[in-house]
Structure formats: structure tokens, C-alpha cells
Scaffold this active site. Structure first.
Site, PDB file in Angstrom:
ATOM      1  N   SER A 146      -0.661   0.482  -4.708  1.00  0.00           N
ATOM      2  CA  SER A 146       0.017   0.164  -5.978  1.00  0.00           C
ATOM      3  C   SER A 146       0.086  -1.358  -6.094  1.00  0.00           C
ATOM      4  O   SER A 146       1.140  -1.962  -6.115  1.00  0.00           O
ATOM      5  CB  SER A 146       1.405   0.789  -6.031  1.00  0.00           C
ATOM      6  OG  SER A 146       2.275   0.192  -5.117  1.00  0.00           O
ATOM      7  N   HIS A 170       1.269   6.625  -3.523  1.00  0.00           N
ATOM      8  CA  HIS A 170       1.115   6.829  -2.083  1.00  0.00           C
ATOM      9  C   HIS A 170       0.962   8.294  -1.690  1.00  0.00           C
ATOM     10  O   HIS A 170       0.707   8.604  -0.530  1.00  0.00           O
ATOM     11  CB  HIS A 170       2.295   6.217  -1.316  1.00  0.00           C
ATOM     12  CG  HIS A 170       2.345   4.722  -1.426  1.00  0.00           C
ATOM     13  ND1 HIS A 170       3.403   3.975  -0.973  1.00  0.00           N
ATOM     14  CD2 HIS A 170       1.450   3.832  -1.935  1.00  0.00           C
ATOM     15  CE1 HIS A 170       3.173   2.692  -1.193  1.00  0.00           C
ATOM     16  NE2 HIS A 170       1.994   2.575  -1.784  1.00  0.00           N
ATOM     17  N   GLN A 185       8.178   5.762  -6.079  1.00  0.00           N
ATOM     18  CA  GLN A 185       7.236   5.577  -4.966  1.00  0.00           C
ATOM     19  C   GLN A 185       7.901   5.678  -3.591  1.00  0.00           C
ATOM     20  O   GLN A 185       7.334   6.266  -2.675  1.00  0.00           O
ATOM     21  CB  GLN A 185       6.540   4.217  -5.106  1.00  0.00           C
ATOM     22  CG  GLN A 185       5.497   3.929  -4.046  1.00  0.00           C
ATOM     23  CD  GLN A 185       4.826   2.577  -4.274  1.00  0.00           C
ATOM     24  OE1 GLN A 185       3.991   2.448  -5.151  1.00  0.00           O
ATOM     25  NE2 GLN A 185       5.204   1.580  -3.494  1.00  0.00           N
ATOM     26  N   GLU A 186       9.110   5.082  -3.447  1.00  0.00           N
ATOM     27  CA  GLU A 186       9.724   5.072  -2.119  1.00  0.00           C
ATOM     28  C   GLU A 186      11.236   5.231  -2.193  1.00  0.00           C
ATOM     29  O   GLU A 186      11.882   4.549  -2.983  1.00  0.00           O
ATOM     30  CB  GLU A 186       9.427   3.743  -1.391  1.00  0.00           C
ATOM     31  CG  GLU A 186       7.949   3.485  -1.191  1.00  0.00           C
ATOM     32  CD  GLU A 186       7.628   2.034  -0.806  1.00  0.00           C
ATOM     33  OE1 GLU A 186       8.487   1.364  -0.198  1.00  0.00           O
ATOM     34  OE2 GLU A 186       6.516   1.584  -1.132  1.00  0.00           O
ATOM     35  N   GLU A 211       2.479   5.894   3.852  1.00  0.00           N
ATOM     36  CA  GLU A 211       3.303   5.067   4.741  1.00  0.00           C
ATOM     37  C   GLU A 211       4.105   5.899   5.738  1.00  0.00           C
ATOM     38  O   GLU A 211       5.002   5.389   6.393  1.00  0.00           O
ATOM     39  CB  GLU A 211       4.244   4.188   3.910  1.00  0.00           C
ATOM     40  CG  GLU A 211       3.484   3.147   3.082  1.00  0.00           C
ATOM     41  CD  GLU A 211       4.401   2.203   2.313  1.00  0.00           C
ATOM     42  OE1 GLU A 211       5.636   2.406   2.316  1.00  0.00           O
ATOM     43  OE2 GLU A 211       3.860   1.261   1.699  1.00  0.00           O
ATOM     44  N   GLU A 217      13.729  -1.963  -5.712  1.00  0.00           N
ATOM     45  CA  GLU A 217      12.528  -2.795  -5.871  1.00  0.00           C
ATOM     46  C   GLU A 217      11.737  -2.334  -7.094  1.00  0.00           C
ATOM     47  O   GLU A 217      11.645  -1.131  -7.364  1.00  0.00           O
ATOM     48  CB  GLU A 217      11.688  -2.645  -4.588  1.00  0.00           C
ATOM     49  CG  GLU A 217      10.387  -3.438  -4.558  1.00  0.00           C
ATOM     50  CD  GLU A 217       9.633  -3.184  -3.248  1.00  0.00           C
ATOM     51  OE1 GLU A 217      10.287  -2.989  -2.193  1.00  0.00           O
ATOM     52  OE2 GLU A 217       8.390  -3.150  -3.273  1.00  0.00           O
ATOM     53  N   ASP A 253       8.561  -7.199  -6.422  1.00  0.00           N
ATOM     54  CA  ASP A 253       7.321  -7.096  -5.644  1.00  0.00           C
ATOM     55  C   ASP A 253       6.148  -7.409  -6.578  1.00  0.00           C
ATOM     56  O   ASP A 253       5.654  -8.535  -6.616  1.00  0.00           O
ATOM     57  CB  ASP A 253       7.228  -5.691  -5.035  1.00  0.00           C
ATOM     58  CG  ASP A 253       5.873  -5.375  -4.413  1.00  0.00           C
ATOM     59  OD1 ASP A 253       5.053  -6.291  -4.247  1.00  0.00           O
ATOM     60  OD2 ASP A 253       5.626  -4.184  -4.080  1.00  0.00           O
ATOM     61  N   HIS A 258       5.144  -4.744   4.696  1.00  0.00           N
ATOM     62  CA  HIS A 258       3.833  -4.159   4.971  1.00  0.00           C
ATOM     63  C   HIS A 258       3.153  -3.755   3.662  1.00  0.00           C
ATOM     64  O   HIS A 258       3.728  -3.892   2.582  1.00  0.00           O
ATOM     65  CB  HIS A 258       3.991  -2.938   5.884  1.00  0.00           C
ATOM     66  CG  HIS A 258       4.757  -1.787   5.265  1.00  0.00           C
ATOM     67  ND1 HIS A 258       4.733  -0.526   5.782  1.00  0.00           N
ATOM     68  CD2 HIS A 258       5.573  -1.717   4.175  1.00  0.00           C
ATOM     69  CE1 HIS A 258       5.484   0.262   5.047  1.00  0.00           C
ATOM     70  NE2 HIS A 258       6.004  -0.432   4.074  1.00  0.00           N
ATOM     71  N   ARG A 259       1.933  -3.219   3.747  1.00  0.00           N
ATOM     72  CA  ARG A 259       1.251  -2.575   2.623  1.00  0.00           C
ATOM     73  C   ARG A 259       1.069  -1.106   2.965  1.00  0.00           C
ATOM     74  O   ARG A 259       1.220  -0.689   4.109  1.00  0.00           O
ATOM     75  CB  ARG A 259      -0.130  -3.206   2.364  1.00  0.00           C
ATOM     76  CG  ARG A 259      -0.134  -4.691   2.077  1.00  0.00           C
ATOM     77  CD  ARG A 259       0.779  -5.107   0.950  1.00  0.00           C
ATOM     78  NE  ARG A 259       0.563  -4.460  -0.333  1.00  0.00           N
ATOM     79  CZ  ARG A 259       0.031  -5.026  -1.404  1.00  0.00           C
ATOM     80  NH1 ARG A 259      -0.374  -6.271  -1.343  1.00  0.00           N
ATOM     81  NH2 ARG A 259      -0.079  -4.374  -2.549  1.00  0.00           N
ATOM     82  N   SER A 260       0.707  -0.332   1.962  1.00  0.00           N
ATOM     83  CA  SER A 260       0.500   1.096   2.246  1.00  0.00           C
ATOM     84  C   SER A 260      -0.715   1.308   3.152  1.00  0.00           C
ATOM     85  O   SER A 260      -0.734   2.240   3.957  1.00  0.00           O
ATOM     86  CB  SER A 260       0.362   1.880   0.940  1.00  0.00           C
ATOM     87  OG  SER A 260      -0.574   1.276   0.080  1.00  0.00           O
TER      88      SER A 260
HETATM   89  P1  PGA Z   1       1.299  -0.963  -1.800  1.00  0.00           P
HETATM   90  O1  PGA Z   1       2.780  -0.410  -1.855  1.00  0.00           O
HETATM   91  O2  PGA Z   1       1.070  -1.585  -0.472  1.00  0.00           O
HETATM   92  O3  PGA Z   1       0.486   0.267  -2.046  1.00  0.00           O
HETATM   93  O4  PGA Z   1       1.196  -1.978  -2.924  1.00  0.00           O
HETATM   94  C1  PGA Z   1       3.839  -1.026  -1.231  1.00  0.00           C
HETATM   95  C2  PGA Z   1       4.865  -1.485  -2.213  1.00  0.00           C
HETATM   96  O5  PGA Z   1       4.732  -1.277  -3.441  1.00  0.00           O
HETATM   97  O6  PGA Z   1       5.850  -2.086  -1.793  1.00  0.00           O
HETATM   98 ZN    ZN Z   2       6.728  -2.341  -3.900  1.00  0.00          ZN
END
Ligand code: PGA
Ligand code: ZN
Length: 396
Positions: free
Chosen positions: A40, A144, A152-153, A194, A271, A298, A351-353
């Protein structure tokens, strides 16, 4: 002085190729690092090229400016050479993946030349003892995982943990408790990129499960565990509206929804609650809930000091996510952390996904005294960073 740089393709956690760099110095120092990769990604991020292309172009343009030319201990000189070799605003010539791998590997080689740990090399004598609190992704969907939550999280946030060790174990315990809760209801326990659970449930159900799990583990362990979100709202945003499985929200409705969730669940962290270009709408939300909750940019900032400055001027957020590969060098990432700190903006190193076993971000978070780190909860490429934090905490 840097004597030799080797670049190669390695695999990331999604099975895609990424760039790994080895840097060697005259004094026998050695550093190795690999670039992570997002799914993302923000539209204003530095450009990730195909790994083979990035390697070819960096070998041609960047290595001649670095090998036998620059001190690995002088991170600003290393990163300035990377910018000079690239010549664009966004590393579209040599690739941010090549740049960040070289930047991080050079930092490790510089640390190794001096015989000090990387966090100490980056932070100096007067810094590097403050440990960041890990935020742990425990349920997720969005880009993800398919057929999972729109948000997303969902992040466990052990803000009351007396140590990193307590926090890391708390996040793992919340992750485990959520599995039990899902299984008890007969919900399949798939996982996303993740390592978070990616169950086929709606967002409302996920809020309740994460609330129940964090409350239960908090009572068990005896310290406060809140939770937060990465809404990655730019991925939901279409033609001026936020599009969910169960309906569409205008910007005003999205702000109201987020504020309501903050109040109902006491969220400690949100976020990307709004689109990546909506600086003013962000400011409205931060006005409404920013004193009780971290509102973190982000995709809004992409670790870029100019975009962060815009957010500071407008009051868009009180927190910034820091991903070195979004901007391409450690110098740029640390500059963003420091600009934020000057203005009371808290940094969350992330981190990244798509990840590798690389642990650099654990050292960046400690060295730059970032108050939080987001690096998952379980899975080898996630625990690599968490376990490194445990080692650093043990050294302090
Ligand atoms: P990404 O997701 O590494 O796929 O961009 C992580 C995030 O959005 O924080
Ligand atoms: Zn993010």
C-alpha cells in the site's frame, strides 16, 4: 573509506526480489542490508525499480562515486553521493531500493569500522538508550490480505509496558489471544503479509475482538495495552469518498467515524485516517482528537521533510511514520525524525509489508530516539527486528 560495494538480488517475505548491498571499508569494516518493499505504497514515495534494473543502474552510476571516494562513517557524504548519482527528486534513476540498501549497509560498515553497534553509531554518545515501544499488527486486511477487514491494520499498543521485552511479549500474547477468540467463533485464521490474522470478518467485529484481547492481556500482565489502527485510507479513497464494503463515507463522515472509534475504543493511535493529499481534512481530525490520540502520517508524508513541513504548518498530525525506503536514504529518514521532534511530532519507525531478515530499522528507532516502532508481531522477518530490540535493550 569504502573499498567495495556488492549488490545482489535476494528474496523478500512475499517471494519478490529485492536489493541487498554489502559494503566493505579499508579498516576491515563490513555492512550488509536489504531494501524492504510496500504494497500500500504512497503515491509520493521514492521510486522502487525492478531489483535487477536497480542493481544495474546503481552499479553504473552510484558505485563510482562511492568506492574509494567516501567514508562509510560519514553517512551524510554517503547519502549525498547517492543523491548525486541519481540526480532526481525521487530516486527514479537508480531506484530507492538500491539507494536504501547501500545507505543502510554503509551505516553498518561505518559502525563496524568503529567497533560500535549501529544504534550507537547513528545516535552518538548522548543518545541511543531510549527504547521505542513496539506497535504490533494483530488483525489486518486492506492491501495486505484479500477477503479480510477494510482497515489495513489493527495494532496492539502496549503503552504501559515497563520494558521492550514486556511490550514484545504483550503483543505476541494479544496476537495469540485473538487466534483463540477467532477459533472459538469458528472463523478461519488466515494470515496477511505482515503476520497479522486476516479473518473474513467486518471491521466492526475486528474492533470488538481486538478490544477484548488487549483488555484481557492487559489485565493478565498488569500494565496498559491500548490499541490503534493503520487505516491506509488512501487505498479506500475513490473520487472524493471513502469506500467500505458496507457503504461509502464522505470526508466529513470519515472524520466523524474515526473520532467516534477513538472515543468508543480509546484508540491510542490512528495512522492514515484520511487520503494522502488531504492535509486540511487531517488538520480537522487532529483538532478534534489529537490531544488524546496519536494521529500518524504515513502515505501523507512518505518520510519527506517538505511534506512533513506542510503538515506542521497546517497542524495535520501529531505523529509521522518513518520508512527509510520511502525516501531512499538514512540521512533523509533521520532528518524527518529530527524535524518532527523539533515540532513535537512523534516518530514511529516502520517496517514494510514486504520485508527481509534485515534489522536496520530497530537500530534507527533506538539511535534516533523514536518513541515507537511498528514492525509486526510474529513471523521471522518481523521477529528479526523485535529480537534485535531485545538484544539492544540487554546491552543498554
Ligand atoms: P506497506 O504497508 O508496507 O504495504 O506500504 C505498511 C503501512 O501502510 O504502514
Ligand atoms: Zn501505513
Amino acid at each position: 573509506r569504502i573499498t567495495d560495494i556488492e549488490l545482489r538480488r535476494v528474496l523478500d517475505s512475499r517471494g519478490n526480489t529485492t536489493v541487498e548491498a554489502d559494503v566493505a571499508t579499508t579498516s576491515g569494516g563490513f555492512g550488509r542490508a536489504a531494501a524492504p518493499s510496500g504494497a500500500s505504497t504512497g503515491e509520493h514515495e521514492a521510486i522502487e525499480l525492478d531489483a535487477a534494473d536497480a542493481i544495474e543502474r546503481a552499479e553504473e552510476a552510484a558505485l563510482p562515486l562511492l568506492e574509494s571516494e567516501v567514508d562509510a562513517e560519514d553517512q551524510r557524504a554517503v547519502d549525498a553521493a547517492l543523491h548525486e548519482a541519481d540526480g532526481t527528486e525521487n530516486f527514479s534513476e537508480i531506484g530507492a531500493n538500491a539507494a536504501v540498501a547501500i545507505s543502510m549497509a554503509a551505516a553498518k560498515a561505518g559502525a563496524d569500522s568503529n567497533g560500535v553497534p549501529l544504534y550507537r553509531h547513528l545516535g552518538g554518545t548522548f543518545r541511543g538508550q531510549d527504547m521505542p515501544t513496539p506497535l504490533g499488527n494483530v488483525i489486518g486486511g486492506g492491501e495486505h490480505a484479500a477477503e479480510a477487514t477494510n482497515i489495513q491494520e489493527f495494532l496492539s499498543a502496549p503503552v504501559g509496558a515497563p520494558s521492550v521485552e514486556d511490550a514484545v511479549l504483550a503483543n505476541a500474547a494479544v496476537h495469540d489471544r485473538i487466534k483463540e477468540l477467532l477459533q472459538a467463533e469458528g472463523v478461519p485464521t488466515n494470515k496477511g503479509d505482515e503476520g497479522a490474522w486476516a479473518p473474513p470478518i467486518g471491521d466492526a467485529k475486528a474492533f470488538d475482538i481486538v478490544d477484548e484481547a488487549t483488555t484481557a492481556v492487559s489485565e493478565e500482565l498488569g500494565f496498559e495495552i491500548g490499541f490503534g489502527l493503520d487505516m491506509a485510507a488512501a487505498e479506500l479513497y475513490e473520487d472524493g469518498d471513502y469506500v467500505y464494503d458496507d457503504g461509502v463515507k464522505s470526508t466529513a463522515e470519515q472524520i466523524e467515524y474515526v473520532a467516534e472509534m477513538v472515543r468508543e475504543y480509546n484508540l491510542v493511535y490512528v495512522e492514515d485516517p484520511l487520503d494522502e493529499n488531504a492535509f486540511e481534512a487531517w488538520a480537522d481530525l487532529t483538532d478534534e482528537v489529537g490531544s488524546e490520540t496519536m494521529i500518524c502520517g504515513d502515505d501523507l508524508y512518505v518520510t519527506n521533510v517538505s511534506r512533513l513541513q506542510e503538515g506542521i504548518d497546517l497542524g495535520s498530525s501529531n505523529s509521522i511514520l518513518i520508512k527509510p525506503n520511502q525516501i531512499g536514504t538514512l540521512t533523509d529518514a533521520v532528518d524527518a525524525i529530527e524535524l518532527g521532534a523539533e515540532h513535537g511530532i512523534e516518530s514511529v519507525v516502520s517496517h514494510r509489508s514486504g520485508e527481509t531478515e534485515d534489522t536496520t530499522i530497530a537500530h534507527v528507532a533506538v539511535g534516533a530516539a523514536a518513541p515507537f516502532i511498528k514492525t509486526g508481531t510474529v513471523g521471522g522477518e518481523r521477529t528479526a527486528k523485535l529480537n534485535e530490540l531485545l538484544r539492544i535493550e540487554g546491552q543498554a
